[in-house]
Design a protein around this motif. Structure first.
Motif, PDB file in Angstrom:
ATOM      1  N   LEU A  46       0.818  -1.216   0.000  1.00 44.00           N
ATOM      2  CA  LEU A  46       0.000   0.000   0.000  1.00 44.00           C
ATOM      3  C   LEU A  46       0.852   1.267   0.000  1.00 44.00           C
ATOM      4  N   ALA A  47       2.072   1.185   0.498  1.00 43.37           N
ATOM      5  CA  ALA A  47       2.954   2.360   0.520  1.00 43.37           C
ATOM      6  C   ALA A  47       3.254   2.851  -0.889  1.00 43.37           C
ATOM      7  N   ASP A  48       3.101   1.994  -1.889  1.00 36.40           N
ATOM      8  CA  ASP A  48       3.382   2.386  -3.271  1.00 36.40           C
ATOM      9  C   ASP A  48       2.443   3.486  -3.764  1.00 36.40           C
ATOM     10  N   VAL A  49       1.232   3.558  -3.214  1.00 39.76           N
ATOM     11  CA  VAL A  49       0.308   4.588  -3.688  1.00 39.76           C
ATOM     12  C   VAL A  49       0.751   5.981  -3.278  1.00 39.76           C
ATOM     13  N   ASP A  50       1.619   6.082  -2.276  1.00 37.60           N
ATOM     14  CA  ASP A  50       2.113   7.391  -1.854  1.00 37.60           C
ATOM     15  C   ASP A  50       2.903   8.095  -2.953  1.00 37.60           C
ATOM     16  N   HIS A  51       3.391   7.340  -3.913  1.00 37.47           N
ATOM     17  CA  HIS A  51       4.240   7.919  -4.955  1.00 37.47           C
ATOM     18  C   HIS A  51       3.590   7.881  -6.326  1.00 37.47           C
ATOM     19  N   LEU A  52       2.306   7.514  -6.384  1.00 43.68           N
ATOM     20  CA  LEU A  52       1.609   7.399  -7.665  1.00 43.68           C
ATOM     21  C   LEU A  52       0.497   8.426  -7.764  1.00 43.68           C
ATOM     22  N   PRO A  53       0.181   8.869  -8.980  1.00 48.80           N
ATOM     23  CA  PRO A  53      -1.007   9.697  -9.141  1.00 48.80           C
ATOM     24  C   PRO A  53      -2.250   8.833  -8.890  1.00 48.80           C
ATOM     25  N   ALA A  54      -3.368   9.465  -8.651  1.00 49.90           N
ATOM     26  CA  ALA A  54      -4.598   8.748  -8.287  1.00 49.90           C
ATOM     27  C   ALA A  54      -4.980   7.664  -9.284  1.00 49.90           C
ATOM     28  N   ASP A  55      -4.733   7.875 -10.577  1.00 50.29           N
ATOM     29  CA  ASP A  55      -5.132   6.859 -11.553  1.00 50.29           C
ATOM     30  C   ASP A  55      -4.277   5.599 -11.471  1.00 50.29           C
ATOM     31  N   GLY A  56      -3.200   5.612 -10.710  1.00 46.32           N
ATOM     32  CA  GLY A  56      -2.378   4.425 -10.515  1.00 46.32           C
ATOM     33  C   GLY A  56      -2.728   3.646  -9.254  1.00 46.32           C
ATOM     34  N   HIS A  57      -3.611   4.195  -8.422  1.00 42.79           N
ATOM     35  CA  HIS A  57      -3.968   3.550  -7.168  1.00 42.79           C
ATOM     36  C   HIS A  57      -4.729   2.247  -7.365  1.00 42.79           C
ATOM     37  N   VAL A  58      -5.606   2.193  -8.352  1.00 42.38           N
ATOM     38  CA  VAL A  58      -6.461   1.022  -8.545  1.00 42.38           C
ATOM     39  C   VAL A  58      -5.631  -0.245  -8.715  1.00 42.38           C
ATOM     40  N   GLU A  59      -4.591  -0.175  -9.510  1.00 41.60           N
ATOM     41  CA  GLU A  59      -3.751  -1.352  -9.745  1.00 41.60           C
ATOM     42  C   GLU A  59      -3.135  -1.850  -8.435  1.00 41.60           C
ATOM     43  N   VAL A  60      -2.666  -0.929  -7.612  1.00 46.67           N
ATOM     44  CA  VAL A  60      -2.057  -1.316  -6.330  1.00 46.67           C
ATOM     45  C   VAL A  60      -3.119  -1.914  -5.412  1.00 46.67           C
ATOM     46  N   TYR A  61      -4.290  -1.281  -5.320  1.00 41.44           N
ATOM     47  CA  TYR A  61      -5.350  -1.786  -4.446  1.00 41.44           C
ATOM     48  C   TYR A  61      -5.792  -3.184  -4.870  1.00 41.44           C
ATOM     49  N   GLU A  62      -5.901  -3.397  -6.169  1.00 45.00           N
ATOM     50  CA  GLU A  62      -6.293  -4.727  -6.650  1.00 45.00           C
ATOM     51  C   GLU A  62      -5.218  -5.760  -6.328  1.00 45.00           C
ATOM     52  N   ASP A  63      -3.962  -5.379  -6.450  1.00 42.09           N
ATOM     53  CA  ASP A  63      -2.864  -6.282  -6.132  1.00 42.09           C
ATOM     54  C   ASP A  63      -2.880  -6.636  -4.639  1.00 42.09           C
ATOM     55  N   VAL A  64      -3.094  -5.642  -3.791  1.00 42.88           N
ATOM     56  CA  VAL A  64      -3.161  -5.867  -2.348  1.00 42.88           C
ATOM     57  C   VAL A  64      -4.347  -6.765  -2.019  1.00 42.88           C
ATOM     58  N   HIS A  65      -5.476  -6.521  -2.658  1.00 41.21           N
ATOM     59  CA  HIS A  65      -6.662  -7.341  -2.422  1.00 41.21           C
ATOM     60  C   HIS A  65      -6.390  -8.799  -2.775  1.00 41.21           C
ATOM     61  N   ARG A  66      -5.730  -9.020  -3.921  1.00 36.43           N
ATOM     62  CA  ARG A  66      -5.384 -10.401  -4.311  1.00 36.43           C
ATOM     63  C   ARG A  66      -4.462 -11.045  -3.266  1.00 36.43           C
ATOM     64  N   GLY A  67      -3.474 -10.292  -2.794  1.00 31.09           N
ATOM     65  CA  GLY A  67      -2.551 -10.822  -1.805  1.00 31.09           C
ATOM     66  C   GLY A  67      -3.236 -11.175  -0.494  1.00 31.09           C
ATOM     67  N   LEU A  68      -4.126 -10.292  -0.023  1.00 36.16           N
ATOM     68  CA  LEU A  68      -4.837 -10.568   1.220  1.00 36.16           C
ATOM     69  C   LEU A  68      -5.803 -11.742   1.056  1.00 36.16           C
ATOM     70  N   ARG A  69      -6.465 -11.790  -0.086  1.00 38.94           N
ATOM     71  CA  ARG A  69      -7.383 -12.908  -0.359  1.00 38.94           C
ATOM     72  C   ARG A  69      -6.619 -14.232  -0.376  1.00 38.94           C
ATOM     73  N   SER A  70      -5.449 -14.228  -0.983  1.00 42.21           N
ATOM     74  CA  SER A  70      -4.620 -15.425  -1.036  1.00 42.21           C
ATOM     75  C   SER A  70      -4.183 -15.848   0.364  1.00 42.21           C
ATOM     76  N   ALA A  71      -3.794 -14.877   1.188  1.00 49.15           N
ATOM     77  CA  ALA A  71      -3.380 -15.182   2.556  1.00 49.15           C
ATOM     78  C   ALA A  71      -4.537 -15.768   3.356  1.00 49.15           C
ATOM     79  N   LEU A  72      -5.735 -15.230   3.185  1.00 47.16           N
ATOM     80  CA  LEU A  72      -6.904 -15.758   3.895  1.00 47.16           C
ATOM     81  C   LEU A  72      -7.280 -17.146   3.400  1.00 47.16           C
ATOM     82  N   THR A  73      -7.178 -17.357   2.101  1.00 47.42           N
ATOM     83  CA  THR A  73      -7.479 -18.671   1.538  1.00 47.42           C
ATOM     84  C   THR A  73      -6.513 -19.707   2.081  1.00 47.42           C
ATOM     85  N   ALA A  74      -5.259 -19.331   2.208  1.00 50.51           N
ATOM     86  CA  ALA A  74      -4.255 -20.257   2.739  1.00 50.51           C
ATOM     87  C   ALA A  74      -4.560 -20.621   4.191  1.00 50.51           C
TER      88      ALA A  74
END
Length: 88
Positions: A46-74
């Motif tokens: 999530l720290a990556d969004v601090d250095h991106l314009p707003a239109d780049g946030h979605v990609e990071v949020y989706e990546d984080v969501h996938r990572g958290l979902r994977s951790a919960l599934t495990a």
């Protein structure tokens, strides 16, 4: 004829060029470690969004969501038979 320009019309005329938009600014949010390596790695991403314009946030949020979902599934995956799977 000597016509005077109304004050409202004069106010609409820019005296200066518009200022450049400000770049991304870090919010300085503290990310508290959870103690779970997979979740902590996703939260650090999530720290990556601090250095991106707003239109780049979605990609990071989706990546984080996938990572958290994977951790919960495990966490749901258990080794060995589940309680009612050992019936004969």
């Amino acid at each position: 004829m000597n016509e005077e320009v109304p004050a409202a019309a004069r106010a609409q005329e820019p005296d200066e060029a518009p200022a450049e938009p400000a770049g991304p600014v870090a919010l300085g949010l503290v990310r508290t470690p959870t103690g779970h390596a997979g979740a902590d790695a996703a939260l650090e991403r999530l720290a990556d969004v601090d250095h991106l314009p707003a239109d780049g946030h979605v990609e990071v949020y989706e990546d984080v969501h996938r990572g958290l979902r994977s951790a919960l599934t495990a966490l749901d995956a258990t080794e060995g038979p589940r309680p009612h799977e050992n019936r004969s």
